[in-house]
Design an enzyme around this catalytic site. Sequence first.
Site, PDB file in Angstrom:
ATOM      1  N   LYS A 141       0.878  -1.170   0.000  1.00 32.01           N
ATOM      2  CA  LYS A 141       0.000   0.000   0.000  1.00 32.01           C
ATOM      3  C   LYS A 141       0.912   1.215   0.000  1.00 32.01           C
ATOM      4  CE  LYS A 141      -4.125   1.838   0.066  1.00 32.01           C
ATOM      5  NZ  LYS A 141      -5.119   1.657  -1.033  1.00 32.01           N
ATOM      6  N   ASP A 165      -2.984 -11.910   5.678  1.00 34.48           N
ATOM      7  CA  ASP A 165      -4.082 -12.553   6.407  1.00 34.48           C
ATOM      8  C   ASP A 165      -5.367 -12.444   5.591  1.00 34.48           C
ATOM      9  OD1 ASP A 165      -5.539 -13.686   8.598  1.00 34.48           O
ATOM     10  OD2 ASP A 165      -6.190 -11.657   9.147  1.00 34.48           O
TER      11      ASP A 165
HETATM   12  C1  IPM Z   1      -4.587 -16.908  10.314  1.00 38.94           C
HETATM   13  C2  IPM Z   1      -5.522 -16.531  11.419  1.00 38.94           C
HETATM   14  C3  IPM Z   1      -4.716 -15.905  12.545  1.00 38.94           C
HETATM   15  C4  IPM Z   1      -4.093 -14.644  11.999  1.00 38.94           C
HETATM   16  C5  IPM Z   1      -5.516 -15.609  13.837  1.00 38.94           C
HETATM   17  C6  IPM Z   1      -6.188 -16.861  14.351  1.00 38.94           C
HETATM   18  C7  IPM Z   1      -4.650 -15.010  14.887  1.00 38.94           C
HETATM   19  O1  IPM Z   1      -6.526 -15.695  10.938  1.00 38.94           O
HETATM   20  O2  IPM Z   1      -3.691 -17.740  10.552  1.00 38.94           O
HETATM   21  O3  IPM Z   1      -4.747 -16.392   9.209  1.00 38.94           O
HETATM   22  O4  IPM Z   1      -4.722 -13.575  11.980  1.00 38.94           O
HETATM   23  O5  IPM Z   1      -2.944 -14.715  11.566  1.00 38.94           O
HETATM   24 MG    MG Z   2      -6.483 -15.399   8.851  1.00 40.22          MG
END
Ligand code: IPM
Ligand code: MG
Length: 356
Positions: free
Chosen positions: A190, A246
């Site tokens: 970004k 994520d």
């Molecule tokens: C992932 C999950 C995790 C993250 C959570 C459970 C902390 O969403 O492994 O993608 O945000 O990394």
């Molecule tokens: Mg995740």
Amino acid sequence: MKIAILPGDGIGPEIIEQAVKVLSALGEKFEMETAPVGGAGYEAHGHPLPEATLKLAQQADAILFGSVGDWKYDTLERALRPEQAILGLRKNLNLFANLRPAILYPELAGASTLKPEVVSGLDILIIRELTGDIYFGQPRGMREAPDGPFKGAREGFDTMRYAEPEIRRIAHVAFQAAQKRGKRLTSVDKANVLETFQFWKEVVTDVHKEYPEVALDHMYVDNAAMQLVRAPKKFDVIVTGNMFGDILSDAAAMLTGSIGMLPSASLDANNKGLYEPSHGSAPDIAGKGIANPLATILSAAMMLRFSLNKPEQADRVESAVKMVLAQGLRTADIHEQGCTRIGTNEMGDAVVKALA
Ligand code: IPM
Ligand code: MG
């Protein structure tokens, strides 16, 4: 070789059981030791990542992880919530490179919500930086705003930051992965808004000089989200930060229509790794024997390939999974008309049978 088995919560234990079954059927001598993690860790020892569990993970050559989380822990303070277990393992073991492949198996083309021509043959790899960014950046917290238009009001704040070596090492992992695949890498940032990601872009561009045979392009994260659903097959390898990774990896997973199929690996600099399905703990179907264990079984295959140096065994497991799909065996999440619906256990057994 020692494998730490961390089943966790929800469907974790039942899917892990199937992967352990498959690993045990390979004819290799693996030492496997199980420990509680997440909500199970909290119940057993008052902490989502009990000391003994962390120690086991540190000693092991690889970690096979189920899933953590349950709504019943939502009211606990953050430090005691199940998610802290996976964040703690990533940070403590320096598992900075998260590999999330999104592959559409031809047999499951109908499972995607996208048109078959958009997704058929999809094979992309998202590489997400996993130990930095706004997930771990300090300072963070809740306080009275010290300045700005809402000075004195309560505010929450986090810090997005990336140091140069952090970006360099994940960029190397990504370029090397691209080298072994289609030789195309898209770095998602970004840079138009954030200093952190302007810097990210500069560093990735510099690392590119060492990999002239890989074609590099840069894409803003909002555009990347759009392109992922518009023309996902245009991507080969994507590299991005923790937060964007994520979000994009969930979107990429859903392109295949079957998040129950997708494995992942989180590696340190020496290829020691934690392997887990991309999906969560699904407490709504826990204990019913209907969860799809294939993502966990395929995660075990990634473990054989990356951490245990048994690529031929990894191939065997992956072939067995393909065979089971070709036989028309399906758990509920990927079931289609004309296929045979089976449960978690039967799916594990079918993969073991297909190994032979
Ligand atoms: C992932 C999950 C995790 C993250 C959570 C459970 C902390 O969403 O492994 O993608 O945000 O990394
Ligand atoms: Mg995740």
